[in-house]
Design an enzyme around this catalytic site. Structure first.
Site, PDB file in Angstrom:
ATOM      1  N   ASP A   1       0.869  -1.164   0.000  1.00 31.05           N
ATOM      2  CA  ASP A   1       0.000   0.000   0.000  1.00 31.05           C
ATOM      3  C   ASP A   1       0.916   1.227   0.000  1.00 31.05           C
ATOM      4  O   ASP A   1       2.123   1.112   0.270  1.00 31.05           O
ATOM      5  CB  ASP A   1      -0.888  -0.028   1.244  1.00 31.05           C
ATOM      6  CG  ASP A   1      -1.670   1.246   1.420  1.00 31.05           C
ATOM      7  OD1 ASP A   1      -2.377   1.645   0.477  1.00 31.05           O
ATOM      8  OD2 ASP A   1      -1.554   1.863   2.495  1.00 31.05           O
TER       9      ASP A   1
ATOM     10  N   ASP B   1      -0.079   5.218   0.966  1.00 31.87           N
ATOM     11  CA  ASP B   1      -0.276   6.188   2.048  1.00 31.87           C
ATOM     12  C   ASP B   1      -0.474   5.492   3.381  1.00 31.87           C
ATOM     13  O   ASP B   1      -1.358   4.648   3.526  1.00 31.87           O
ATOM     14  CB  ASP B   1      -1.489   7.081   1.757  1.00 31.87           C
ATOM     15  CG  ASP B   1      -1.093   8.507   1.437  1.00 31.87           C
ATOM     16  OD1 ASP B   1      -0.223   9.037   2.142  1.00 31.87           O
ATOM     17  OD2 ASP B   1      -1.643   9.075   0.481  1.00 31.87           O
TER      18      ASP B   1
ATOM     19  N   ASP C   1     -16.970 -23.875  16.112  1.00 32.90           N
ATOM     20  CA  ASP C   1     -17.064 -22.442  16.358  1.00 32.90           C
ATOM     21  C   ASP C   1     -17.501 -21.661  15.125  1.00 32.90           C
ATOM     22  O   ASP C   1     -17.612 -20.449  15.172  1.00 32.90           O
ATOM     23  CB  ASP C   1     -15.700 -21.895  16.801  1.00 32.90           C
ATOM     24  CG  ASP C   1     -15.160 -22.639  18.010  1.00 32.90           C
ATOM     25  OD1 ASP C   1     -15.956 -22.835  18.943  1.00 32.90           O
ATOM     26  OD2 ASP C   1     -13.983 -23.008  18.012  1.00 32.90           O
TER      27      ASP C   1
END
Length: 411
Positions: A61, A63, A338
Site C-alpha cells: 500500500d 499512504d 465455532d
C-alpha cells in the site's frame, strides 16, 4: 526464529489436534534485531517472535505504509467541508485505504460522473498543494517517508539483473495516478514498474482486485505474495486476494489491526529485512514482530464474501499437488464447532462450508465436517477425504468390536 515452509504429512490414523504450546517469549532486547541477523544468533528459543518467509513478490500500500501525508489529507478534507456537509471525524476514522472516488461518492453524495471525476482531481490536488504549504512554512516534509521504507525498497531492488529485470515488488494504492505518481517522487522514493492505482481497477479495496493485479504484474502468484498494509480496509483486500498480509502500526492502533487478523505485524518497516534468494527465485523476508506476538495467525478465508472463492494454497483443492507454499498452516483459529455462516475452513466455498446455515446433516456430510475440523485444528494437509473416511470407518468398527467384547464378558 520461525521458518514457514510446506511440511509433509502422512496419516496413519485419525489426525489429532496440535495442542503443543509455543515456547515462552524471551525478554525484549531493543536494538538486537540487526546485530542478531549479522551474527547469526537468532534461534527458535531466544527469538520466537522473529519469522522468516520466502515470497515471490511484495505488494505495498502507499499512504500510511510507505509515506505519511496525513496532515495534508486533513487540510484537503477541511477544504471540502466548506462545500459539503461532512463529518470529518467519521471520514478520517473510516475512509483511510479507500479510493478517493469511492470516498467522495459515499460522504459527499456525488452521483454525476463528470462532477465526480473533477472533484477527485480537485481533492488530490488539494493534498499536493497542502503538502507543499506544510513543507514551505514548517520546514518539515509535507509528504514524509516512514521509518525503514527507503532501506527496505533499496534491498528489494538489489540483484534485479538476476530476475531478468523484474523488480518483483509493486505499489497498490487507492489513490489515482495523478496523485500517487507525484507523491512518490516528492517523497524521494523509487517509482516501481508495477504501479496499481485507483485508475487501474473498477473495484477498489476491500475487494482483492488491486492486489490480484499487482501480483499479476510482478509475474507472481497472489498465494505466494506478501501484502504490506496499514489500514483495516487494505488488510481485508490483501486477505481476500489470498496473499499473506503484514500489518504496520503506522496509522492505526495495533488493537484495531489485530482484529483483522493479519498474518504478521510490525511497529514499522524498520523491523523487516529483505534479500533475494537466487536458489528459489524468491525474496527472503525476516520480520521482527512485537515480542508478545511470536505466533503469526493464519489468514481467515473471506474471499467468498467479497469475490468468488478461489483455490488457496492451504486448501484441500490442492491435495496431491507437489508445489511449495509459504503459507503458515500450523494454526487455525476456528474449528467447525465455532464456525458461523461467515467463516470457512481451509478455503471452501461458502455454500459448502461445514457449519454454515443449511448444511446437510447426513452421515456422509458429518464425516466430511469432522475431516475439515480435525485437519484445520492440526494444521496439516495432504490427507484425502476418502482416506479419512476409511480411517473413521475403521475406528468405528474397532469401537463396535470392543463394545461387543465387553458385552460378552458381562454375560
Amino acid at each position: 526464529m520461525s521458518v514457514f515452509t510446506k511440511s509433509a504429512f502422512t496419516m496413519s490414523a485419525l489426525p489429532s489436534p496440535n495442542t503443543s504450546q509455543p515456547p515462552s517469549a524471551a525478554p525484549s532486547r531493543r536494538g538486537s534485531f540487526a546485530n542478531g541477523l549479522a551474527s547469526g544468533q537468532l534461534t527458535p528459543v531466544t527469538d520466537p517472535h522473529i519469522v522468516s518467509i520466502n515470497v515471490e513478490s511484495v505488494l505495498f500500500d502507499m499512504d500510511g505504509t510507505l509515506i505519511n501525508s496525513s496532515p495534508a489529507v486533513v487540510k484537503a478534507w477541511e477544504l471540502f467541508a466548506e462545500k459539503y456537509p461532512l463529518d470529518l471525524d467519521d471520514i478520517l476514522r473510516s475512509a483511510h485505504g479507500m479510493r478517493t472516488i469511492d470516498v467522495l461518492k459515499k460522504w459527499c453524495k456525488i452521483t454525476d460522473p463528470e462532477l465526480l471525476a473533477s472533484e477527485v482531481i480537485r481533492f488530490e490536488t488539494a493534498i499536493l498543494n497542502s503538502a507543499e504549504d506544510i513543507a514551505k512554512h514548517s520546514g518539515k516534509a509535507g509528504i514524509e517517508v516512514l521509518p525503514g521504507v527507503a532501506k527496505l525498497l533499496a534491498d528489494l531492488g538489489e540483484e534485479a539483473d538476476k530476475r531478468d529485470g523484474e523488480e518483483k515488488w509493486a505499489i497498490c494504492t487507492s489513490s489515482t495516478y495523478f496523485y500517487a505518481g507525484k507523491a512518490i517522487p516528492i517523497a524521494g522514493l523509487p517509482t516501481p514498474k508495477v504501479f496499481v492505482t485507483a485508475d487501474s481497477v473498477t473495484r477498489g479495496k476491500p475487494f482483492p482486485d488491486p492486489y490480484l493485479l499487482g501480483a499479476s504484474g510482478c509475474n507472481a502468484s497472489p498465494f505466494e505474495s506478501l501484502v504490506v498494509e496499514d489500514a483495516p480496509t487494505g488488510i481485508r483486500s490483501g486477505k481476500a486476494s489470498g496473499a499473506l498480509v503484514l500489518a504496520t502500526c503506522t496509522s492505526h492502533e495495533r488493537e484495531e489491526l489485530e482484529r483483522e487478523r493479519p498474518d504478521f505485524l510490525v511497529d514499522d518497516l524498520s523491523h523487516v529485512k529483505a534479500s533475494w534468494d537466487a536458489a528459489t527465485n524468491t525474496f527472503n523476508l525476516i520480520i521482527e514482530q512485537p515480542i508478545d506476538r511470536y505466533t503469526p495467525r493464519p489468514t481467515p478465508d473471506v474471499t467468498p464474501v467479497i469475490t468468488p472463492a478461489m483455490s488457496r494454497s492451504n486448501s484441500f483443492s490442492g491435495v496431491g499437488q507437489d508445489r511449495p507454499s509459504v503459507r503458515n498452516t500450523q494454526t487455525i483459529m476456528k474449528g467447525s464447532d465455532d464456525l458461523t455462516g461467515n467463516d470457512s475452513v481451509v478455503g471452501s466455498p461458502a455454500a459448502s462450508r461445514p457449519g454454515s446455515p443449511g448444511a446437510d446433516d447426513s452421515v456422509e456430510k458429518r464425516a466430511e465436517m469432522e475431516f475439515h475440523r480435525r485437519a484445520s485444528q492440526s494444521g496439516q494437509a495432504g490427507v484425502t477425504l476418502d482416506a479419512f473416511r476409511r480411517a473413521l470407518a475403521g475406528n468405528a468398527a474397532k469401537r463396535r468390536a470392543q463394545s461387543q467384547g465387553e458385552m460378552s464378558q458381562d454375560e
